[in-house]
Design a protein around this motif. Structure first.
Motif, PDB file in Angstrom:
ATOM      1  N   ASP A 234       0.847  -1.196   0.000  1.00 48.10           N
ATOM      2  CA  ASP A 234       0.000   0.000   0.000  1.00 48.10           C
ATOM      3  C   ASP A 234       0.885   1.249   0.000  1.00 48.10           C
ATOM      4  O   ASP A 234       2.076   1.161  -0.290  1.00 48.10           O
ATOM      5  CB  ASP A 234      -0.900  -0.063   1.261  1.00 48.10           C
ATOM      6  CG  ASP A 234      -2.060   0.924   1.203  1.00 48.10           C
ATOM      7  OD1 ASP A 234      -2.877   0.903   2.129  1.00 48.10           O
ATOM      8  OD2 ASP A 234      -2.134   1.714   0.229  1.00 48.10           O
ATOM      9  N   LYS A 235       0.335   2.376   0.333  1.00 43.27           N
ATOM     10  CA  LYS A 235       1.054   3.651   0.207  1.00 43.27           C
ATOM     11  C   LYS A 235       1.404   4.240   1.567  1.00 43.27           C
ATOM     12  O   LYS A 235       1.580   5.447   1.700  1.00 43.27           O
ATOM     13  CB  LYS A 235       0.201   4.644  -0.593  1.00 43.27           C
ATOM     14  CG  LYS A 235      -0.240   4.152  -1.949  1.00 43.27           C
ATOM     15  CD  LYS A 235       0.922   4.023  -2.931  1.00 43.27           C
ATOM     16  CE  LYS A 235       1.289   5.352  -3.549  1.00 43.27           C
ATOM     17  NZ  LYS A 235       2.234   5.195  -4.689  1.00 43.27           N
ATOM     18  N   GLY A 236       1.522   3.378   2.590  1.00 46.26           N
ATOM     19  CA  GLY A 236       1.684   3.873   3.956  1.00 46.26           C
ATOM     20  C   GLY A 236       3.098   4.181   4.365  1.00 46.26           C
ATOM     21  O   GLY A 236       3.346   4.600   5.488  1.00 46.26           O
ATOM     22  N   ARG A 237       4.045   3.960   3.449  1.00 42.70           N
ATOM     23  CA  ARG A 237       5.457   4.114   3.829  1.00 42.70           C
ATOM     24  C   ARG A 237       5.821   5.596   3.861  1.00 42.70           C
ATOM     25  O   ARG A 237       5.393   6.352   2.992  1.00 42.70           O
ATOM     26  CB  ARG A 237       6.305   3.400   2.767  1.00 42.70           C
ATOM     27  CG  ARG A 237       7.662   3.073   3.214  1.00 42.70           C
ATOM     28  CD  ARG A 237       8.387   1.961   2.517  1.00 42.70           C
ATOM     29  NE  ARG A 237       8.469   1.872   1.108  1.00 42.70           N
ATOM     30  CZ  ARG A 237       9.641   1.714   0.455  1.00 42.70           C
ATOM     31  NH1 ARG A 237      10.775   1.736   1.134  1.00 42.70           N
ATOM     32  NH2 ARG A 237       9.672   1.534  -0.843  1.00 42.70           N
ATOM     33  N   GLY A 247      -2.789   6.544   9.353  1.00 42.24           N
ATOM     34  CA  GLY A 247      -3.856   6.346   8.368  1.00 42.24           C
ATOM     35  C   GLY A 247      -4.160   4.880   8.186  1.00 42.24           C
ATOM     36  O   GLY A 247      -3.396   4.017   8.615  1.00 42.24           O
ATOM     37  N   ASN A 248      -5.296   4.605   7.544  1.00 36.00           N
ATOM     38  CA  ASN A 248      -5.750   3.231   7.389  1.00 36.00           C
ATOM     39  C   ASN A 248      -5.107   2.543   6.196  1.00 36.00           C
ATOM     40  O   ASN A 248      -5.767   2.188   5.239  1.00 36.00           O
ATOM     41  CB  ASN A 248      -7.281   3.209   7.251  1.00 36.00           C
ATOM     42  CG  ASN A 248      -7.930   3.423   8.615  1.00 36.00           C
ATOM     43  OD1 ASN A 248      -7.284   3.179   9.634  1.00 36.00           O
ATOM     44  ND2 ASN A 248      -9.129   3.900   8.620  1.00 36.00           N
ATOM     45  N   PHE A 249      -3.782   2.356   6.309  1.00 34.39           N
ATOM     46  CA  PHE A 249      -3.093   1.647   5.231  1.00 34.39           C
ATOM     47  C   PHE A 249      -3.063   0.159   5.556  1.00 34.39           C
ATOM     48  O   PHE A 249      -3.045  -0.227   6.724  1.00 34.39           O
ATOM     49  CB  PHE A 249      -1.668   2.190   5.086  1.00 34.39           C
ATOM     50  CG  PHE A 249      -1.629   3.631   4.651  1.00 34.39           C
ATOM     51  CD1 PHE A 249      -1.330   4.637   5.562  1.00 34.39           C
ATOM     52  CD2 PHE A 249      -1.929   3.989   3.350  1.00 34.39           C
ATOM     53  CE1 PHE A 249      -1.308   5.976   5.173  1.00 34.39           C
ATOM     54  CE2 PHE A 249      -1.913   5.318   2.950  1.00 34.39           C
ATOM     55  CZ  PHE A 249      -1.600   6.312   3.866  1.00 34.39           C
ATOM     56  N   VAL A 250      -3.022  -0.672   4.527  1.00 31.47           N
ATOM     57  CA  VAL A 250      -2.992  -2.121   4.772  1.00 31.47           C
ATOM     58  C   VAL A 250      -1.542  -2.587   4.847  1.00 31.47           C
ATOM     59  O   VAL A 250      -0.617  -1.904   4.415  1.00 31.47           O
ATOM     60  CB  VAL A 250      -3.746  -2.898   3.662  1.00 31.47           C
ATOM     61  CG1 VAL A 250      -5.228  -2.597   3.732  1.00 31.47           C
ATOM     62  CG2 VAL A 250      -3.176  -2.606   2.282  1.00 31.47           C
TER      63      VAL A 250
END
Ligand code: FHN
Length: 453
Positions: A234-237, A247-250
């Motif tokens: 996902d884009k949470g990095r 945030g609600n990253f997987v």
């Protein structure tokens, strides 16, 4: 239903029903081998007089697709021996292997029916991942795949590299690339047995979205319900650190890269991935090898903060590990043979900072076993463990468990009398059994900052 990260600072994840059991083997394992191997091992970091390349060489040396594809004809790692690789990992105390099924260059290390840009298009014509899967199964080591979302070879992947001025984007359809990638992932999760982790990477370009990351996470889980998936699906990095942003990253764990977070990542699972020298893929001119001492202390430091250590090998074009890597794996294995219990199945230290080393812990016989990792042996022969209220039961050297050590309380500290000389200057481990769970005396300023993840 995807598994969501909260973020650093202990926010609870929205967990799937079996999230806890799915992660158990990985949390207990603490230590794995990363392998970056592919066509880039042929130039070995060198190109037309420049020598600081590695797995990124097609981009960093601006090699055209046509010229890079010629490496297909040269890939013939006749010395490759999957069982020998797995034995070196197992003997080093590693419990899982994460290998590049496909890196950014798009080359597949396995027999893919969806691509001609794979190992079957080389003189080698052997399914490397199948041989590795069989060797891992035989040895009881979990096989995991690193798979790059970014793909510099597939015509539908966008964007092109900035320097690829003459490589048209006409007709390129990114959704068709996503279907191709999913078909390859289906091959990898159908034909190679139970896979422990899917380690995504190359998620940072704008064509890849959070929505696609969530969808891909769910797709992977539909193929292997118990698989673990890292945060780079996902884009949470945050930047290239691999930490998980708010945030609600997987993703099931955070992926700090080439670093060890100072206080770990309390409240989430995480794994620091690091190289032995300065490159992931093999670079024949890179002699900047970390010492075995540094690698062992990194492993201990990471475990003491509640993380996993993914230590990289960049195999050579002939299928062998660099001798420097082999030597370091053996040295780590010698230490793990004696001290593995202080790493496996342990949790983060209840102490915030200790001048002489690190601590890991595990619950045992209704109490707690603290593993005291002594990097700097006290000159006065006394090891001081301040800020703990618990009653001590016993202490001994892990390397000489029959030798009981004398313990006394001195105000807020437990003091253990040690032999004058450290039996292991890299890290001598003492186990200290205490009653109950750690009952810490926190300094006022830290009272609200320590979390016992
Ligand atoms: O670009 C890759 C790099 O080649 C390597 O695979 C590392 C390992 O985690 N990940 C990316 C950089 O963050």
């Amino acid at each position: 239903m995807a598994s969501f990260f909260g973020c650093q600072g202990g926010d609870q994840k929205i967990d799937e029903p079996n999230e806890e059991t799915r992660m158990d083997w990985w949390r207990d394992a603490r230590f794995g081998m990363f392998i970056h191997w592919g066509l880039y091992s042929i130039p070995a970091g060198e190109w037309k007089g420049t020598t600081n390349h590695a797995e990124w060489i097609r981009t960093t040396a601006e090699i055209s697709l046509e010229e890079y594809d010629q490496f297909l004809d040269d890939f013939n790692p006749v010395e490759f021996d999957a069982e020998a690789w797995v034995k070196m990992a197992k003997d080093a105390g590693m419990k899982y292997i994460t290998i590049t099924s496909k890196h950014h260059d798009g080359f597949g290390l396995y027999d893919s029916k969806t691509s001609d840009f794979d190992v079957m298009a080389t003189p080698f014509k052997r399914d490397i991942l199948k041989e590795l899967a069989d060797a891992c199964e035989k040895a009881g080591i979990k096989l995991c795949f690193y798979h790059s979302i970014m793909d510099w070879h597939h015509p539908d992947y966008l964007p092109r590299r900035g320097w690829e001025k003459n490589r048209s984007t006409e007709g390129a359809e990114f959704p068709r690339y996503v279907d191709y990638m999913k078909n390859q992932l289906k091959e990898l999760l159908t034909n190679y047995g139970e896979i422990g982790v899917l380690w995504f990477d190359g998620e940072w370009e704008d064509t890849w979205t959070h929505e696609e990351g969530v969808e891909l996470y769910d797709y992977i889980r539909s193929l292997q319900p118990n698989i673990i998936i890292n945060n780079r699906v996902d884009k949470g990095r945050q930047g290239m650190q691999g930490l998980t942003a708010e945030g609600n990253f997987v993703g099931d764990f955070g992926t700090p890269e080439q670093e060890i977070p100072d206080t770990g990542l309390p409240g989430i699972d995480w794994e620091s991935c690091m190289t032995m020298n300065d490159h992931w893929g093999y670079n024949k001119n890179d002699d900047n090898w970390k010492s075995s001492e540094e690698l062992i202390q990194n492993l201990v430091d990471i475990a003491s903060k509640g993380g996993n250590f993914l230590l990289n090998i960049g195999p050579k074009a002939d299928g062998t590990f660099p001798q420097e890597s082999i030597e370091r794996l053996a040295a780590i294995g010698n230490w793990m043979n004696v001290n593995g219990a202080s790493i496996y199945e342990t949790q983060a230290s209840p102490f915030e900072h200790l001048d002489w080393g690190r601590v890991t812990q595990k619950q045992i016989n209704g109490g707690t076993r603290l593993y005291l990792h002594v990097f700097d042996w006290p000159e006065n022969g006394e090891l001081r463990l301040g800020g703990i209220r618990n009653e001590a039961i016993q202490a001994s050297l892990l390397s000489a468990a029959s030798t009981q050590l004398t313990i006394r309380r001195d105000e807020d500290a437990l003091v253990i009398e040690l032999p004058k000389i450290s039996p292991n200057e890299i890290d001598e481990v003492i186990y200290l059994d205490i009653k109950g769970e750690p009952d810490m005396i926190l300094a006022p300023m830290n009272a609200d900052s320590i979390s016992n993840h």
